[in-house]
Design a protein around this motif. Sequence first.
Motif, mmCIF file in Angstrom:
data_model
loop_
_atom_site.group_PDB
_atom_site.id
_atom_site.type_symbol
_atom_site.label_atom_id
_atom_site.label_comp_id
_atom_site.label_asym_id
_atom_site.label_seq_id
_atom_site.Cartn_x
_atom_site.Cartn_y
_atom_site.Cartn_z
ATOM 1 N N GLN A 164 -12.798 12.039 30.892
ATOM 2 C CA GLN A 164 -13.469 13.227 30.341
ATOM 3 C C GLN A 164 -13.858 14.259 31.406
ATOM 4 O OE1 GLN A 164 -14.209 13.786 26.846
ATOM 5 N NE2 GLN A 164 -12.650 12.201 26.622
ATOM 6 N N GLY A 165 -13.325 14.134 32.608
ATOM 7 C CA GLY A 165 -13.589 15.158 33.620
ATOM 8 C C GLY A 165 -13.105 16.524 33.138
ATOM 9 N N SER A 166 -13.829 17.598 33.524
ATOM 10 C CA SER A 166 -13.486 18.911 32.961
ATOM 11 C C SER A 166 -12.190 19.481 33.530
ATOM 12 C CB SER A 166 -14.632 19.894 33.142
ATOM 13 O OG SER A 166 -14.944 19.991 34.507
ATOM 14 N N GLY A 167 -11.636 18.777 34.547
ATOM 15 C CA GLY A 167 -10.338 19.212 35.065
ATOM 16 C C GLY A 167 -9.178 18.410 34.505
ATOM 17 N N ILE A 168 -9.481 17.397 33.675
ATOM 18 C CA ILE A 168 -8.420 16.493 33.211
ATOM 19 C C ILE A 168 -7.829 17.021 31.903
ATOM 20 C CG2 ILE A 168 -7.796 14.088 32.698
ATOM 21 C CD1 ILE A 168 -9.051 14.063 35.347
ATOM 22 N N LEU A 169 -6.903 17.932 32.066
ATOM 23 C CA LEU A 169 -6.279 18.557 30.903
ATOM 24 C C LEU A 169 -5.512 17.539 30.053
ATOM 25 C CD1 LEU A 169 -5.693 21.241 29.509
ATOM 26 C CD2 LEU A 169 -3.862 21.644 31.147
ATOM 27 N N TYR A 170 -4.993 16.505 30.737
ATOM 28 C CA TYR A 170 -4.140 15.547 30.022
ATOM 29 C C TYR A 170 -4.881 14.874 28.861
ATOM 30 C CZ TYR A 170 -0.877 11.795 29.038
ATOM 31 O OH TYR A 170 -0.013 10.937 28.405
ATOM 32 N N SER A 171 -6.181 14.624 29.022
ATOM 33 C CA SER A 171 -6.896 13.971 27.920
ATOM 34 C C SER A 171 -7.049 14.906 26.720
ATOM 35 C CB SER A 171 -8.238 13.398 28.361
ATOM 36 O OG SER A 171 -8.910 14.294 29.178
ATOM 37 N N LEU A 172 -6.995 16.209 26.954
ATOM 38 C CA LEU A 172 -6.993 17.151 25.823
ATOM 39 C C LEU A 172 -5.623 17.157 25.138
ATOM 40 C CD1 LEU A 172 -8.900 19.032 24.350
ATOM 41 C CD2 LEU A 172 -8.345 20.833 25.965
ATOM 42 N N VAL A 173 -4.604 16.839 25.927
ATOM 43 C CA VAL A 173 -3.262 16.698 25.340
ATOM 44 C C VAL A 173 -3.207 15.461 24.439
ATOM 45 C CG1 VAL A 173 -0.827 16.244 25.912
ATOM 46 C CG2 VAL A 173 -2.116 17.956 27.206
ATOM 47 N N LEU A 174 -3.915 14.407 24.852
ATOM 48 C CA LEU A 174 -3.950 13.191 24.024
ATOM 49 C C LEU A 174 -4.819 13.378 22.783
ATOM 50 C CD1 LEU A 174 -4.498 10.479 26.805
ATOM 51 C CD2 LEU A 174 -2.351 11.059 25.650
ATOM 52 N N ALA A 175 -5.783 14.288 22.865
ATOM 53 C CA ALA A 175 -6.801 14.409 21.808
ATOM 54 C C ALA A 175 -6.325 15.292 20.659
ATOM 55 C CB ALA A 175 -8.069 15.003 22.400
ATOM 56 N N ASN A 176 -6.937 15.115 19.495
ATOM 57 C CA ASN A 176 -6.741 16.086 18.406
ATOM 58 C C ASN A 176 -8.057 16.696 17.965
ATOM 59 O OD1 ASN A 176 -7.795 13.888 17.086
ATOM 60 N ND2 ASN A 176 -6.400 13.997 15.352
ATOM 61 N N GLY A 177 -9.162 16.296 18.628
ATOM 62 C CA GLY A 177 -10.437 16.862 18.212
ATOM 63 C C GLY A 177 -11.513 16.690 19.250
ATOM 64 N N LEU A 178 -12.690 17.221 18.906
ATOM 65 C CA LEU A 178 -13.871 17.085 19.760
ATOM 66 C C LEU A 178 -14.938 16.362 18.964
ATOM 67 C CD1 LEU A 178 -14.244 20.740 21.152
ATOM 68 C CD2 LEU A 178 -13.251 18.764 22.345
ATOM 69 N N ILE A 179 -15.670 15.473 19.638
ATOM 70 C CA ILE A 179 -16.851 14.898 19.007
ATOM 71 C C ILE A 179 -18.063 15.315 19.820
ATOM 72 C CG2 ILE A 179 -15.669 12.960 17.907
ATOM 73 C CD1 ILE A 179 -16.713 11.206 20.219
ATOM 74 N N THR A 180 -19.191 15.392 19.156
ATOM 75 C CA THR A 180 -20.392 15.918 19.778
ATOM 76 C C THR A 180 -21.384 14.788 20.033
ATOM 77 O OG1 THR A 180 -20.065 17.870 18.408
ATOM 78 C CG2 THR A 180 -22.195 17.673 19.485
ATOM 79 N N ILE A 181 -21.693 14.549 21.313
ATOM 80 C CA ILE A 181 -22.728 13.567 21.648
ATOM 81 C C ILE A 181 -23.957 14.357 22.097
ATOM 82 C CG2 ILE A 181 -23.314 11.514 23.004
ATOM 83 C CD1 ILE A 181 -20.805 11.094 21.311
ATOM 84 N N PRO A 182 -25.040 14.302 21.327
ATOM 85 C CA PRO A 182 -26.215 15.108 21.668
ATOM 86 C C PRO A 182 -26.787 14.743 23.041
ATOM 87 C CG PRO A 182 -26.416 14.172 19.453
ATOM 88 C CD PRO A 182 -25.234 13.515 20.097
ATOM 89 N N ALA A 183 -27.527 15.685 23.628
ATOM 90 C CA ALA A 183 -28.132 15.477 24.951
ATOM 91 C C ALA A 183 -29.050 14.267 24.937
ATOM 92 C CB ALA A 183 -28.927 16.729 25.345
ATOM 93 N N ASN A 184 -29.081 13.548 26.052
ATOM 94 C CA ASN A 184 -30.012 12.421 26.235
ATOM 95 C C ASN A 184 -29.978 11.424 25.087
ATOM 96 O OD1 ASN A 184 -31.140 13.560 28.663
ATOM 97 N ND2 ASN A 184 -32.098 15.071 27.301
ATOM 98 N N GLN A 185 -28.812 11.084 24.671
ATOM 99 C CA GLN A 185 -28.715 10.172 23.528
ATOM 100 C C GLN A 185 -27.577 9.185 23.727
ATOM 101 O OE1 GLN A 185 -29.616 12.369 19.935
ATOM 102 N NE2 GLN A 185 -28.392 10.918 18.774
#
Length: 404
Positions: free
Chosen positions: A366-387
């Motif tokens: 999930q590093g912000s430079g790892i474009l490849y994982s966005l290629v593998l993904a089809n969506g975003l999930i939201t994990i709230p802060a401090n949770q």
Amino acid sequence: MMLTVDQARTRILDAVTRMPTKKCDIVDSLGSVLAQNVYADENIPPFDNSAMDGYALIAGDVKAASDENPVTLDVIETIPAGYAPAKQVKNGQATRIMTGAMMPSGADSVVMVEKTESKEDSVDIFDPAAKSQNVRFAGESVKTGDLVMSAGKVIRPQEIAMLASLNISEVDRYQPPKVAVVSTGDELTPLGAELKPGKIRDSNRYGICAQLVEAGFEVIDMGICGDDVVELERNLRSALGQADALITSGGVSVGDYDVVKIVLEKLGDINFWRVAMKPGKPQAFGIADGKPIFGLPGNPVSSLTVFELFVRPALLKMAGYTKLLRPTFEAVLETDIKNDTNRVNFMRAIIEKHNGKYHAKIAGDQGSGILYSLVLANGLITIPANQTVYAGETVDAQFFGDAS
Ligand code: AMP
Ligand code: MG
């Protein structure tokens, strides 16, 4: 100042305004927002016609028809689609009629050809017919004077087909914004050129341009600009002269070479924000010459994500849309995820439906430079802060892009 995602988005959406409207050819209006009401000048269909290939007849004549006792009717003419009938159907008569052909006067029903047997000048009818059966009536879809579409409607292929059936070849729509895109950074190398030590490919500009095209906007590609104040100012002023909105990539964090900040501050009323989100914390937004400028972070995943969450909704508002955000839904997490930061984490995920429920698993690093994982993904999930969200619990999810 650290803003929440909602605060940042509200500020952006409040600051942008709708584009002017302009008439255009209906096919070119695909994906844009109608700026006029559309009324029908004609009935659709324009005349009573047959919904089947068969025989137009008087229902009362074939009340007693059955396989054992067919009713025989004289066939007085054949009407293909596109031609007007010449003869009136009287008792004991039928007209051979094709789908879409005009109903002859006198007839009130059509029996489909499968329920008949044709003879030389007559036809045997094996089924009784109800009045109006297989007849499409003039104006049954749309009547002259009807309000068929209201201003504000998003124009899809079916709206374009409807406009054509109403004999409307041009419509007034909100103009989609023309958006200029500039990549910044001395390390960026154009495709095809040799990659020298310390250099990388410019991927963000291609990603952003594709996101713009996907959303239906016109792209003005301003290329790569080095980390040089003079060059960048020239490039951005030229972009502002041609475009309705401007997107820059890179140079908005706190590094020494973040010249985008220096130049944007010269151009207009630009704010540099830290948004409490991961990825995409540093962002810039403001207005120059009445045009919005979006400064996206350079990290490839941040750039694409910030576009999706902030830029796309703002440009859609400019284009006249009222529904600006992608729909969110609940997805069941497959593993525990801990977010021990004070920023909401938009994680790349593979979201699939099993037994009627969406399930999400994390797509790669999930590093912000790892474009490849966005290629593998089809969506975003939201994990709230401090949770910490545990496996089996649900999180907010959304698909990324139109094709997911
Ligand atoms: P910056 O926001 O300019 O500090 O850049 C953050 C990171 O994103 C650095 O690793 C840059 O090399 C990278 N980066 C910046 N612009 C691009 C781009 N157009 N394409 C790919 N990576 C980029
Ligand atoms: Mg940079």
